[in-house]
Design a protein around this motif. Structure first.
Motif, short mmCIF file in Angstrom:
data_model
loop_
_atom_site.label_atom_id
_atom_site.label_comp_id
_atom_site.label_asym_id
_atom_site.label_seq_id
_atom_site.Cartn_x
_atom_site.Cartn_y
_atom_site.Cartn_z
N HIS A 41 69.43 25.69 66.20
CA HIS A 41 70.60 25.80 65.37
C HIS A 41 70.07 27.15 64.84
CE1 HIS A 41 69.64 22.11 64.96
NE2 HIS A 41 68.36 21.67 64.67
N VAL A 42 70.90 28.05 65.73
CA VAL A 42 70.96 29.42 65.39
C VAL A 42 72.44 29.36 65.24
CG1 VAL A 42 71.34 31.65 66.64
CG2 VAL A 42 69.73 30.28 66.84
N ALA A 43 72.81 29.80 64.00
CA ALA A 43 73.80 30.13 63.45
C ALA A 43 75.03 31.32 64.09
CB ALA A 43 73.55 31.30 61.68
N GLY A 44 76.33 30.86 64.24
CA GLY A 44 77.47 32.26 65.05
C GLY A 44 77.54 30.74 66.45
N PHE A 45 76.20 30.65 67.63
CA PHE A 45 76.60 30.53 68.44
C PHE A 45 77.96 28.97 68.86
CE2 PHE A 45 73.28 33.49 69.25
CZ PHE A 45 73.60 34.40 70.24
N ASP A 46 78.38 28.32 67.82
CA ASP A 46 78.95 27.81 68.28
C ASP A 46 80.64 27.82 67.86
OD1 ASP A 46 78.55 28.58 65.58
OD2 ASP A 46 78.92 26.23 64.25
N GLN A 47 80.52 29.01 67.13
CA GLN A 47 82.68 29.42 66.96
C GLN A 47 82.11 30.20 68.50
OE1 GLN A 47 82.51 32.67 63.76
NE2 GLN A 47 80.07 31.89 62.85
N GLU A 48 83.87 29.79 68.71
CA GLU A 48 84.18 30.02 70.35
C GLU A 48 84.82 31.40 70.51
OE1 GLU A 48 87.89 27.83 70.70
OE2 GLU A 48 86.75 25.47 70.41
N GLU A 49 85.40 32.51 69.27
CA GLU A 49 85.11 33.52 69.20
C GLU A 49 84.55 34.50 67.95
OE1 GLU A 49 89.60 36.59 69.69
OE2 GLU A 49 89.89 35.07 69.32
N LEU A 50 83.69 35.77 67.97
CA LEU A 50 83.09 35.94 67.20
C LEU A 50 83.43 37.90 67.34
CD1 LEU A 50 79.49 35.32 68.54
CD2 LEU A 50 80.85 34.20 66.36
N SER A 51 83.45 38.25 66.13
CA SER A 51 83.81 40.12 65.95
C SER A 51 82.88 40.48 65.66
CB SER A 51 84.43 39.94 64.38
OG SER A 51 84.49 40.75 63.83
N VAL A 52 82.42 40.94 66.83
CA VAL A 52 81.02 42.11 66.99
C VAL A 52 81.87 43.20 68.14
CG1 VAL A 52 80.24 39.52 67.64
CG2 VAL A 52 81.14 41.10 69.70
N ASP A 53 80.75 44.24 68.48
CA ASP A 53 80.34 44.75 69.19
C ASP A 53 80.07 44.75 70.55
OD1 ASP A 53 78.33 45.07 68.78
OD2 ASP A 53 78.02 46.87 66.74
N GLU A 54 80.55 45.86 71.11
CA GLU A 54 80.25 46.56 72.62
C GLU A 54 78.53 45.41 72.43
OE1 GLU A 54 80.75 47.72 76.87
OE2 GLU A 54 81.53 49.39 74.85
N GLN A 55 77.22 46.01 72.21
CA GLN A 55 76.40 45.79 72.62
C GLN A 55 75.63 44.68 71.99
OE1 GLN A 55 73.42 48.90 70.19
NE2 GLN A 55 72.80 46.58 69.54
N ASP A 56 76.88 43.74 71.06
CA ASP A 56 76.27 41.97 71.12
C ASP A 56 76.63 41.78 71.85
OD1 ASP A 56 75.49 42.11 68.22
OD2 ASP A 56 77.24 42.71 67.47
N ALA A 57 78.34 42.57 72.80
CA ALA A 57 78.42 41.56 73.32
C ALA A 57 77.53 41.35 75.01
CB ALA A 57 80.09 42.06 74.75
N TRP A 58 76.84 42.84 75.21
CA TRP A 58 75.63 43.05 75.76
C TRP A 58 74.88 41.83 75.96
CZ3 TRP A 58 75.36 44.11 80.85
CH2 TRP A 58 76.94 45.43 81.91
N ALA A 59 74.11 41.70 74.46
CA ALA A 59 72.85 41.34 74.60
C ALA A 59 73.47 39.46 74.56
CB ALA A 59 72.62 41.08 72.56
N PHE A 60 74.84 38.98 74.65
CA PHE A 60 75.07 37.70 74.74
C PHE A 60 74.57 37.21 76.03
CE2 PHE A 60 78.08 38.00 70.76
CZ PHE A 60 77.33 37.62 70.63
N THR A 61 75.06 38.45 76.74
CA THR A 61 75.39 38.07 78.39
C THR A 61 73.68 38.60 79.17
OG1 THR A 61 77.36 39.24 78.67
CG2 THR A 61 75.85 39.37 80.74
N SER A 62 72.74 39.57 78.61
CA SER A 62 71.69 39.53 78.73
C SER A 62 70.63 38.21 78.54
CB SER A 62 70.99 40.31 77.57
OG SER A 62 70.97 40.58 77.06
N LEU A 63 71.11 37.19 77.69
CA LEU A 63 70.91 36.24 76.27
C LEU A 63 70.93 35.32 77.47
CD1 LEU A 63 69.00 34.81 75.36
CD2 LEU A 63 70.73 34.16 73.68
N ALA A 64 71.96 35.01 78.81
CA ALA A 64 72.85 34.34 79.74
C ALA A 64 72.01 34.03 80.67
CB ALA A 64 74.47 34.17 79.69
#
Length: 221
Positions: free
Chosen positions: A166-189
């Motif tokens: 139930h983490v907010a935001g992860f159900d959205q297809e597209e997010l307004s973020v910065d590149e650091q967040d993109a790396w955070a998502f990738t590290s989580l994957a």
């Protein structure tokens, strides 16, 4: 952007995570020492798999995963980011990740090719998502219809895991973020899918993010 994601690289390190990171560093150094022979080994016609010491790192990683249920989302994000940094450093030391001349991804085959001056590194790769600089937006691979289904299972793993939490935001297809967040998502994957590492390649205004598995090295002809 949810606070849970934005704090990925800014939350204080917990003592347990710091201890685990020290253990991982020691294992990575052991891996690098044992894998240094790869560079001096005779070149063969077949692919050479870089696996020396990876079992040690995987064992620690598996132990970490058993603790996930007791950890907060912020702690998992922090651990995943640190885990990817250690893996990236190890790959850079063994086969010079980051010094490649070009990258090529084949979505149908699910492979990522990294071309160096003296070798080609081939991995089984999963597309995690794409980041567009001009819009500062992230598009998840699981929501991208142009990506073959077999090449976005790691992104789906993140999606399903975070929906269950139930983490907010992860159900959205597209997010307004910065590149650091993109790396955070990738590290989580990378962390959740037990990948051996992650890679990012830029093409124009877009940067693609991948997790990779099953590293193979071929001397460049």
């Amino acid at each position: 952007m949810p606070d849970e994601v934005n704090t990925v690289n800014r939350a204080p390190m917990k003592t347990a995570i710091l201890f685990a990171s020290i253990v991982l560093i020691a294992l990575v150094l052991l891996w690098l020492n044992r894998s240094s022979q790869v560079k001096d080994a005779p070149k063969k016609e077949s692919f050479l798999s870089v696996v020396s010491g990876i079992e040690d790192i995987d064992a620690i990683h598996a132990e970490h995963r058993t603790q996930d249920e007791k950890m907060t989302h912020e702690q998992i994000m922090e651990r995943a980011f640190n885990d990817l940094q250690l893996k990236t450093s190890a790959h850079a030391g063994v086969w010079k990740l980051g010094e490649e001349e070009r990258w090529d991804w084949d979505g149908e085959k699910g492979t990522l090719l990294l071309t160096f001056k003296d070798k080609i590194v081939r991995t089984r790769a999963q597309f995690v998502g794409s980041y567009v600089y001009s819009r500062k937006s992230w598009l998840w691979a699981w929501a991208n219809k142009t990506i073959p289904e077999d090449s976005k299972s790691d992104a789906k793993t993140v999606h399903n895991h975070m929906i269950q939490r139930h983490v907010a935001g992860f159900d959205q297809e597209e997010l307004s973020v910065d590149e650091q967040d993109a790396w955070a998502f990738t590290s989580l994957a990378c962390y959740l899918a037990d990948a051996q590492g992650a890679y990012s390649g830029r093409e124009g205004d877009m940067r693609a993010f991948f997790t990779f598995h099953d590293i193979e090295i071929l001397p460049r002809q």
